[in-house]
Design a protein around this motif. Sequence first.
Motif, PDB file in Angstrom:
ATOM      1  N   ASP A 197       0.837  -1.210   0.000  1.00 56.82           N
ATOM      2  CA  ASP A 197       0.000   0.000   0.000  1.00 56.82           C
ATOM      3  C   ASP A 197       0.871   1.259   0.000  1.00 56.82           C
ATOM      4  O   ASP A 197       0.586   2.231  -0.701  1.00 56.82           O
ATOM      5  N   ILE A 198       1.918   1.233   0.806  1.00 51.25           N
ATOM      6  CA  ILE A 198       2.805   2.392   0.937  1.00 51.25           C
ATOM      7  C   ILE A 198       3.482   2.717  -0.390  1.00 51.25           C
ATOM      8  O   ILE A 198       3.533   3.869  -0.819  1.00 51.25           O
ATOM      9  N   SER A 199       3.999   1.697  -1.061  1.00 47.27           N
ATOM     10  CA  SER A 199       4.724   1.914  -2.326  1.00 47.27           C
ATOM     11  C   SER A 199       3.789   2.406  -3.427  1.00 47.27           C
ATOM     12  O   SER A 199       4.179   3.223  -4.258  1.00 47.27           O
ATOM     13  N   LYS A 200       2.544   1.932  -3.428  1.00 44.59           N
ATOM     14  CA  LYS A 200       1.578   2.404  -4.431  1.00 44.59           C
ATOM     15  C   LYS A 200       1.353   3.906  -4.289  1.00 44.59           C
ATOM     16  O   LYS A 200       1.309   4.636  -5.287  1.00 44.59           O
ATOM     17  N   GLU A 201       1.202   4.357  -3.049  1.00 46.32           N
ATOM     18  CA  GLU A 201       0.982   5.782  -2.802  1.00 46.32           C
ATOM     19  C   GLU A 201       2.180   6.619  -3.250  1.00 46.32           C
ATOM     20  O   GLU A 201       2.017   7.638  -3.921  1.00 46.32           O
ATOM     21  N   LEU A 202       3.373   6.193  -2.888  1.00 45.45           N
ATOM     22  CA  LEU A 202       4.571   6.943  -3.249  1.00 45.45           C
ATOM     23  C   LEU A 202       4.800   6.943  -4.752  1.00 45.45           C
ATOM     24  O   LEU A 202       5.205   7.962  -5.335  1.00 45.45           O
ATOM     25  N   LEU A 203       4.545   5.825  -5.383  1.00 43.10           N
ATOM     26  CA  LEU A 203       4.742   5.728  -6.826  1.00 43.10           C
ATOM     27  C   LEU A 203       3.788   6.651  -7.570  1.00 43.10           C
ATOM     28  O   LEU A 203       4.184   7.382  -8.490  1.00 43.10           O
ATOM     29  N   ASP A 204       2.534   6.663  -7.156  1.00 49.17           N
ATOM     30  CA  ASP A 204       1.539   7.524  -7.802  1.00 49.17           C
ATOM     31  C   ASP A 204       1.848   9.002  -7.590  1.00 49.17           C
ATOM     32  O   ASP A 204       1.616   9.828  -8.470  1.00 49.17           O
ATOM     33  N   ALA A 205       2.377   9.337  -6.422  1.00 44.49           N
ATOM     34  CA  ALA A 205       2.622  10.738  -6.097  1.00 44.49           C
ATOM     35  C   ALA A 205       3.892  11.279  -6.726  1.00 44.49           C
ATOM     36  O   ALA A 205       3.931  12.421  -7.185  1.00 44.49           O
ATOM     37  N   THR A 206       4.941  10.455  -6.756  1.00 43.86           N
ATOM     38  CA  THR A 206       6.253  10.963  -7.166  1.00 43.86           C
ATOM     39  C   THR A 206       6.705  10.501  -8.540  1.00 43.86           C
ATOM     40  O   THR A 206       7.503  11.176  -9.187  1.00 43.86           O
ATOM     41  N   GLY A 207       6.254   9.338  -8.979  1.00 44.40           N
ATOM     42  CA  GLY A 207       6.729   8.782 -10.247  1.00 44.40           C
ATOM     43  C   GLY A 207       8.076   8.103 -10.128  1.00 44.40           C
ATOM     44  O   GLY A 207       8.538   7.448 -11.066  1.00 44.40           O
ATOM     45  N   PHE A 208       8.733   8.233  -8.978  1.00 46.69           N
ATOM     46  CA  PHE A 208      10.038   7.626  -8.774  1.00 46.69           C
ATOM     47  C   PHE A 208       9.923   6.143  -8.432  1.00 46.69           C
ATOM     48  O   PHE A 208       8.923   5.697  -7.868  1.00 46.69           O
ATOM     49  N   GLU A 209      10.973   5.408  -8.739  1.00 47.15           N
ATOM     50  CA  GLU A 209      11.091   4.041  -8.264  1.00 47.15           C
ATOM     51  C   GLU A 209      11.063   4.070  -6.742  1.00 47.15           C
ATOM     52  O   GLU A 209      11.675   4.935  -6.114  1.00 47.15           O
ATOM     53  N   VAL A 210      10.348   3.144  -6.134  1.00 53.62           N
ATOM     54  CA  VAL A 210      10.253   3.064  -4.675  1.00 53.62           C
ATOM     55  C   VAL A 210      11.134   1.909  -4.214  1.00 53.62           C
ATOM     56  O   VAL A 210      11.036   0.793  -4.719  1.00 53.62           O
ATOM     57  N   LEU A 211      11.995   2.186  -3.266  1.00 59.54           N
ATOM     58  CA  LEU A 211      12.988   1.205  -2.842  1.00 59.54           C
ATOM     59  C   LEU A 211      12.519   0.413  -1.628  1.00 59.54           C
ATOM     60  O   LEU A 211      12.068   0.982  -0.638  1.00 59.54           O
ATOM     61  N   PHE A 212      12.634  -0.905  -1.744  1.00 57.80           N
ATOM     62  CA  PHE A 212      12.434  -1.820  -0.614  1.00 57.80           C
ATOM     63  C   PHE A 212      13.812  -2.296  -0.193  1.00 57.80           C
ATOM     64  O   PHE A 212      14.552  -2.858  -0.991  1.00 57.80           O
ATOM     65  N   ASP A 213      14.163  -2.071   1.054  1.00 58.77           N
ATOM     66  CA  ASP A 213      15.490  -2.440   1.533  1.00 58.77           C
ATOM     67  C   ASP A 213      15.354  -3.141   2.878  1.00 58.77           C
ATOM     68  O   ASP A 213      14.689  -2.629   3.786  1.00 58.77           O
TER      69      ASP A 213
END
Length: 479
Positions: A197-213
């Motif tokens: 859920d978190i990555s979907k929100e960030l991706l939609d808002a920023t367009g940047f690749e979202v990093l899972f680490d």
Amino acid sequence: MKILQSPTYNNHISPKYIQKQDKLAEQKNSATTILFTPPSFKALSPKYFKAKQYLSTCNNINAKTSLYDLDLNRLEGIQEGIKVFKGLNMKEIAFYLTSAREFAISRGCRNMCSHCYADARPPIKENSEKINKMSWEDFTSITGGIKELNKRLGFMAMSPENEIINDGRNYVTPFHDADCIDLVLKDNLGQEHDFIDISKELLDATGFEVLFDTCGWFPNNKPAQIRAEKYVEYFIKNPNLRDKLGVNISFNPFHSSYTRSLILAKENKVEKANKMRNLYTTRMANVLYTFTPLVGSKNFKLIARSIRDDIKELDGFTEKDLDSLFKETISKLKELYTEDLNTENKYIKTPQDITNKLNEYQKLYKVRNAIDYTEKLLKLSNTENYHLKLTNEDIELANNTVKTMNNPLQAIIDCKFCGITDANGDFYLTTYNSTYPTEIKLNLSASGKTTSPIRPNLQEDLPVTKNKINIDIFNKLQQ
């Protein structure tokens, strides 16, 4: 019954409607008040319309457009009604969105790695004045605010295609000093929202690749194991996200379990030392096993880090030490693969699969990163060398930039400042060697609450003020 009328709706209230509402009120034996609520965003101010008019005259707006390509004075007002940006003008919002990279939605980490540049500590205990994470509503007010601004602008304010913003760090993270396997936010109804859920929100808002680490979890941590398997399945079933989600597994000799084994060994507590070392390699074998389906994927990486062999002050954390740990971990991974081949066939169908997967991990391991001194590592070394000298030079450059800043955009570019949004909405800049508070604060429900100190090397006496951020650089950009 009293009716509070908005001018927008005056011509839409019929007498029959009022009579019907009166009747309902009488039936309930209460003095009911009906409020005709206008839309949540009331874009009726002259400033807003002037900003929209200015935007309509801007030519060549495209995916590469930056807010700093526009006259931010004339754009003032376009943000009106976006709750999270309340109290910020467009110059401050432009500075925020141009540098924001880390969204520290959950603060604290129990891994306690001895090289952690953020000097992560376990989460602080929450109370009425302290928090260790955002609420889901606060998080989505940030992403929702960015998305609403994007809609009004006609382009993504944080577009990764813009050369100013994409300076080589073509990703955003939902963490600063936390492990992604533990990222779970709750909403006001108690429902949990994890990395998906978190990555979907960030991706939609920023367009940047979202990093899972992640640097892993212990096999007996069932919630973490379940989440990890869920994420792997999600990544596999959504191949369209391969270029939008980066998955990093950190493998290094700095985890607290292995660090503890080194300390015990120096105290001649050999049995306990071996137990702690075994704990770390067993943990990492399970992590590599769990992420087996992603091996070979474009954005799946094994981040192997250590101190260089020629740095004698930190024996136990060097490349040769890392090689020894990896060899031991791979041996245990082979055992897990063999067990899978002989039982479930979850990941391994044939003996050749074992060879192939182990070879893939060996290839990933060959891409290694040397660690220089971090603030936390320095405490272990008690030494000074040119690595520390370079760190100090970086801090001095950033300090001077903040002191003399006469162009906020140039400061971001020159020092490669990375913006950190804290869980309470406070905003910081970091070079990964030093960190600076700013006067930018997002409007969240947790605003004003205390969080863990932000590191590394927080320069509390060198804040990035709004006066510095509000320097008018439009004319300079047009020259």
